[in-house]
Design an enzyme around this catalytic site. Structure first.
Site, PDB file in Angstrom:
ATOM      1  N   THR A  41       0.850  -1.193   0.000  1.00  9.66           N
ATOM      2  CA  THR A  41       0.000   0.000   0.000  1.00  9.66           C
ATOM      3  C   THR A  41       0.885   1.241   0.000  1.00  9.66           C
ATOM      4  O   THR A  41       2.060   1.167   0.353  1.00  9.66           O
ATOM      5  CB  THR A  41      -0.929   0.032   1.240  1.00  9.66           C
ATOM      6  OG1 THR A  41      -1.856   1.104   1.110  1.00  9.66           O
ATOM      7  CG2 THR A  41      -0.137   0.235   2.527  1.00  9.66           C
ATOM      8  N   ASN A  42       0.290   2.357  -0.385  1.00 11.38           N
ATOM      9  CA  ASN A  42       0.946   3.655  -0.178  1.00 11.38           C
ATOM     10  C   ASN A  42       0.041   4.544   0.676  1.00 11.38           C
ATOM     11  O   ASN A  42       0.260   5.750   0.767  1.00 11.38           O
ATOM     12  CB  ASN A  42       1.258   4.337  -1.515  1.00 11.38           C
ATOM     13  CG  ASN A  42       2.561   3.806  -2.097  1.00 11.38           C
ATOM     14  OD1 ASN A  42       3.532   3.607  -1.381  1.00 11.38           O
ATOM     15  ND2 ASN A  42       2.575   3.557  -3.397  1.00 11.38           N
ATOM     16  N   LYS A  90      -3.009   3.850   6.708  1.00 11.22           N
ATOM     17  CA  LYS A  90      -2.854   2.421   7.021  1.00 11.22           C
ATOM     18  C   LYS A  90      -1.451   2.125   7.558  1.00 11.22           C
ATOM     19  O   LYS A  90      -1.292   1.320   8.474  1.00 11.22           O
ATOM     20  CB  LYS A  90      -3.099   1.559   5.770  1.00 11.22           C
ATOM     21  CG  LYS A  90      -4.542   1.537   5.293  1.00 11.22           C
ATOM     22  CD  LYS A  90      -4.650   0.628   4.085  1.00 11.22           C
ATOM     23  CE  LYS A  90      -6.044   0.603   3.506  1.00 11.22           C
ATOM     24  NZ  LYS A  90      -6.130  -0.323   2.373  1.00 11.22           N
ATOM     25  N   ASP A 118      -7.696  -5.934   2.003  1.00 13.75           N
ATOM     26  CA  ASP A 118      -8.842  -5.432   1.248  1.00 13.75           C
ATOM     27  C   ASP A 118     -10.005  -5.369   2.226  1.00 13.75           C
ATOM     28  O   ASP A 118     -10.145  -6.236   3.096  1.00 13.75           O
ATOM     29  CB  ASP A 118      -9.175  -6.325   0.051  1.00 13.75           C
ATOM     30  CG  ASP A 118     -10.044  -5.583  -0.984  1.00 13.75           C
ATOM     31  OD1 ASP A 118     -10.057  -4.336  -0.978  1.00 13.75           O
ATOM     32  OD2 ASP A 118     -10.711  -6.247  -1.794  1.00 13.75           O
ATOM     33  N   THR A 119     -10.794  -4.321   2.086  1.00  9.34           N
ATOM     34  CA  THR A 119     -11.893  -4.075   3.020  1.00  9.34           C
ATOM     35  C   THR A 119     -13.171  -3.820   2.246  1.00  9.34           C
ATOM     36  O   THR A 119     -13.135  -3.197   1.186  1.00  9.34           O
ATOM     37  CB  THR A 119     -11.570  -2.838   3.898  1.00  9.34           C
ATOM     38  OG1 THR A 119     -10.448  -3.150   4.715  1.00  9.34           O
ATOM     39  CG2 THR A 119     -12.738  -2.464   4.794  1.00  9.34           C
ATOM     40  N   PHE A 123     -13.232   8.278   6.814  1.00  9.10           N
ATOM     41  CA  PHE A 123     -13.350   8.352   5.361  1.00  9.10           C
ATOM     42  C   PHE A 123     -14.325   7.273   4.905  1.00  9.10           C
ATOM     43  O   PHE A 123     -14.834   6.499   5.707  1.00  9.10           O
ATOM     44  CB  PHE A 123     -11.979   8.203   4.687  1.00  9.10           C
ATOM     45  CG  PHE A 123     -11.228   6.968   5.088  1.00  9.10           C
ATOM     46  CD1 PHE A 123     -11.314   5.816   4.327  1.00  9.10           C
ATOM     47  CD2 PHE A 123     -10.441   6.954   6.246  1.00  9.10           C
ATOM     48  CE1 PHE A 123     -10.626   4.667   4.708  1.00  9.10           C
ATOM     49  CE2 PHE A 123      -9.748   5.811   6.620  1.00  9.10           C
ATOM     50  CZ  PHE A 123      -9.847   4.671   5.849  1.00  9.10           C
ATOM     51  N   GLY A 124     -14.582   7.216   3.613  1.00  9.33           N
ATOM     52  CA  GLY A 124     -15.479   6.177   3.088  1.00  9.33           C
ATOM     53  C   GLY A 124     -16.883   6.302   3.653  1.00  9.33           C
ATOM     54  O   GLY A 124     -17.483   7.372   3.622  1.00  9.33           O
ATOM     55  N   LYS A 151     -11.888   4.736  17.192  1.00  8.57           N
ATOM     56  CA  LYS A 151     -12.166   3.992  15.966  1.00  8.57           C
ATOM     57  C   LYS A 151     -11.030   3.001  15.673  1.00  8.57           C
ATOM     58  O   LYS A 151     -11.269   1.838  15.364  1.00  8.57           O
ATOM     59  CB  LYS A 151     -12.344   4.953  14.788  1.00  8.57           C
ATOM     60  CG  LYS A 151     -12.765   4.209  13.536  1.00  8.57           C
ATOM     61  CD  LYS A 151     -12.689   5.050  12.303  1.00  8.57           C
ATOM     62  CE  LYS A 151     -12.524   4.132  11.119  1.00  8.57           C
ATOM     63  NZ  LYS A 151     -12.200   4.777   9.891  1.00  8.57           N
TER      64      LYS A 151
END
Length: 195
Positions: free
Chosen positions: A7-8, A12, A68-69, A148-149, A171
């Site tokens: 990931t970048n 995370k 992956d989520t 986010f999301g 969270k």
């Protein structure tokens, strides 16, 4: 122990570094000069996570893990699932995705949902998987601006606030990704100790 997180995403990377308390050396994709957008062509979260880990292993020869989520909404047959980030279309943003989800749930009494994260690890040629789930519900309208999301419309079980209203500390301590990440870190630290 050096390992690549495929990931970048700075958020995370920060999260896993906090959980591992600096006991692991975690490299990002940019740290290994991987600037490609690794395609997620799997049919499940598990497949997508494994594709990203395998890509790093095949191309760079390094042990790696990826996640992956997806948000799974019961009344929508677990949609959006693997399409969570592009639910309203490829060019859409989080706001568009939330509005589509709220629209699709109109008139539905069952608003149960869960966030699920799967982490795929390739270590010494073997595959391992770690899962984190947090159950909750989709509320009628957005509350809060954190995260986010889908965070502003997801209220975790046992809380009267959405992920969009809870502090980052709270969270991160109870999220689906935190749960999966804690399992991964515990596993990696045990491997390191047993070496």
């Amino acid at each position: 122990m050096k390992i690549v997180f495929a990931t970048n995403n700075k958020h995370k990377l920060d999260e896993i570094n906090k959980i591992s308390k600096g006991q692991l050396e975690i490299l990002s994709l940019s740290d290994i000069n991987c600037h490609e957008d690794i395609p997620e062509t799997g049919d499940t979260l598990k497949e997508n996570a494994l594709i990203k880990s395998q890509y790093v292993k095949d191309k760079f020869g390094l042990d790696s893990f990826a996640d992956d989520t997806g948000l799974e909404v019961e009344a929508l047959n677990n949609a959006p699932g693997i399409y969570s980030s592009r639910y309203a279309g490829a060019e859409c943003n989080s706001e568009d995705n939330m509005q589509k989800l709220l629209h699709d749930l109109q008139g539905k009494e069952n608003r149960s949902a869960q966030f699920r994260t799967v982490i795929a690890l390739i270590l010494n040629g073997k595959e391992y998987f770690f899962e984190g789930i947090i159950k909750g519900e989709i509320i009628e309208q957005k509350e809060g601006t954190n995260g986010f999301g889908y965070d502003p419309i997801f209220k975790p079980l046992g809380y009267d606030k959405t992920f969009g209203e809870l502090s980052e500390e709270i969270k991160n301590s109870l999220s689906h990704r935190a749960i999966a990440t804690q399992k991964l870190v515990a596993f990696l630290l045990k491997q390191k100790k047993d070496k």
